[in-house]
Design an enzyme around this catalytic site. Structure first.
Site, PDB file in Angstrom:
ATOM      1  N   LYS A 157       0.818  -1.217   0.000  1.00 17.53           N
ATOM      2  CA  LYS A 157       0.000   0.000   0.000  1.00 17.53           C
ATOM      3  C   LYS A 157       0.846   1.259   0.000  1.00 17.53           C
ATOM      4  O   LYS A 157       0.456   2.267  -0.599  1.00 17.53           O
ATOM      5  CB  LYS A 157      -0.966   0.007   1.193  1.00 17.53           C
ATOM      6  CG  LYS A 157      -2.053  -1.038   1.044  1.00 17.53           C
ATOM      7  CD  LYS A 157      -3.267  -0.742   1.898  1.00 17.53           C
ATOM      8  CE  LYS A 157      -4.372  -1.747   1.589  1.00 17.53           C
ATOM      9  NZ  LYS A 157      -5.441  -1.745   2.579  1.00 17.53           N
ATOM     10  N   LYS A 190      -6.286 -10.607  -7.203  1.00 22.69           N
ATOM     11  CA  LYS A 190      -7.434 -10.765  -6.300  1.00 22.69           C
ATOM     12  C   LYS A 190      -8.617  -9.908  -6.732  1.00 22.69           C
ATOM     13  O   LYS A 190      -8.420  -8.788  -7.196  1.00 22.69           O
ATOM     14  CB  LYS A 190      -7.021 -10.317  -4.892  1.00 22.69           C
ATOM     15  CG  LYS A 190      -7.111 -11.423  -3.859  1.00 22.69           C
ATOM     16  CD  LYS A 190      -6.699 -10.922  -2.488  1.00 22.69           C
ATOM     17  CE  LYS A 190      -7.812 -10.199  -1.768  1.00 22.69           C
ATOM     18  NZ  LYS A 190      -7.612 -10.045  -0.322  1.00 22.69           N
ATOM     19  N   LYS A 208     -12.072  -4.335  -4.238  1.00 18.99           N
ATOM     20  CA  LYS A 208     -12.920  -3.140  -4.256  1.00 18.99           C
ATOM     21  C   LYS A 208     -12.241  -2.014  -5.013  1.00 18.99           C
ATOM     22  O   LYS A 208     -12.900  -1.113  -5.522  1.00 18.99           O
ATOM     23  CB  LYS A 208     -13.111  -2.622  -2.825  1.00 18.99           C
ATOM     24  CG  LYS A 208     -13.959  -3.469  -1.923  1.00 18.99           C
ATOM     25  CD  LYS A 208     -13.867  -2.892  -0.502  1.00 18.99           C
ATOM     26  CE  LYS A 208     -14.556  -3.785   0.508  1.00 18.99           C
ATOM     27  NZ  LYS A 208     -14.222  -3.415   1.897  1.00 18.99           N
TER      28      LYS A 208
END
Ligand code: TRP
Length: 343
Positions: A123, A206, A209
């Site tokens: 991140k 994956k 969202k």
């Protein structure tokens, strides 16, 4: 001291989802469905499911969306089968002991261990110097979420295993530092064939969202038409379905669709393969679409109903907050005492 220093109570289950966007099929099959199965198979345990909004602010977020997103996760919990009578559904920020315990635990967490967290590295990217302290300390808050309830079982996706390992580490450090057996070692519970649901557009990534492509995921609020369209466009390859699970190796898109089918049908991948061996995608995709619509439609309908009546969601959350607060306050009081604070 009258601390309850050795944990001998019932099993306690804790897990949470961040209110950072619409829930999708990966969240349902990888998390929520397992929670519901655990709830239904183990009536004796105590269960708490948080909407972990304090985690959601560690990345860029929209303040005017946060409360709505929080209600939406709660609605998904309820629509997916979490029963508020048997599991506390609550909001992390409404239980301030999470934050307090995080601070207390942060002085027993080594920076070096946080630096090794792959989620932080992913991140923060190349800009680690400019990442917020909250993003860096995220796993300590997660440890506090779990330990504040002295949880014994934590159902999570594969990607959270490293964070859970750190929570175990912090619990052990606390116990050793203060010579107590206060925190149990929380066990990760990783279940089902669909713990990793991949993007419909790229079977090596994956389902997420944050993927910019809407076609990459099936949202729990998608209507039947949208679900059918997204499955039709899903990535596959020119070959038919193989006649063994091994035959899916190196075929990420194909493997993903079989995995999703198996999870929705509550079958193993081998059983699905046995049923569809040698069939083309022209047969398999419509079958998968039908199954997905059949399984998701009741949940979608219940979610819309709840979202149209926020007061109902808020009443459930308030009751959950109260239960969670009672447990959390007790733990943090005992921790303060063990650590030697005044009072
Ligand atoms: N980090 C988890 C995720 O991204 C969410 C989470 C926060 C969590 N606190 C938790 C999960 C405690 C389990 C237990 O999925």
């Amino acid at each position: 001291m009258d601390n309850e220093q050795t944990y001998q109570g019932p099993q306690r289950v804790f897990s949470g989802v961040q209110p950072t966007g619409a829930l999708h099929l990966g969240n349902y099959l990888g998390a929520l469905k397992n929670w519901v199965d655990m709830q239904n198979n183990d009536p004796g345990a105590e269960r708490l499911y948080g909407v972990v909004d304090l985690h959601a602010i560690t990345a860029g977020y929209e303040p005017e969306q946060l409360a709505r997103a929080t209600r939406e996760i709660a609605a998904a919990y309820i629509a997916g089968g979490i029963d508020p009578a048997r599991s506390a559904i609550f909001v992390q920020s409404a239980v301030s002991a999470h934050s307090e315990l995080m601070w207390l635990l942060s002085s027993m967490t080594q920076m070096g261990k946080l630096e090794r967290m792959t989620q932080f590295k992913d991140k923060a990217g190349k800009n680690a110097e400019r990442a917020g302290l909250g993003l860096f300390a995220y796993p300590v808050l997660m440890a506090a979420d779990i330990l504040i309830y002295r949880a014994t079982h934590v159902p999570v996706g594969e990607d959270q295993k490293q964070h859970l390992e750190l929570s175990r580490d912090i619990a052990a450090t606390f116990n050793a530092r203060y010579g107590v057996e206060f925190f149990p070692q929380p066990e990760p519970v990783i279940m089902g064939e669909a713990t990793r649901v991949m993007s419909l557009q790229d079977g090596t990534k994956k389902m997420s969202k944050s993927d910019p492509s809407e076609k990459s995921r099936i949202n729990l609020i998608d209507d039947a038409d949208t679900i059918v369209k997204k499955i039709k466009k899903a990535q596959t390859d020119p070959d038919a379905l193989p006649d063994s699970v091994e035959g899916l190796a190196g075929r990420a898109g194909a493997d993903n669709l079989v995995t999703i089918y198996a999870a929705l049908a509550e079958k193993t991948k081998a059983e699905v393969i046995a049923e569809y061996a040698g069939q083309g995608w022209g047969v398999f995709k419509p079958a998968l679409a039908d199954l997905a619509v059949e399984k998701l439609a009741p949940m979608t309908a219940r979610m819309s109903e709840l979202m149209a009546d926020p007061a109902q969601i808020d009443a459930i959350l308030s009751a959950g907050n109260e239960k969670a607060n009672a447990l959390a306050e007790k733990t943090v009081r005992e921790v303060r005492e063990i650590m030697g604070f005044w009072g």
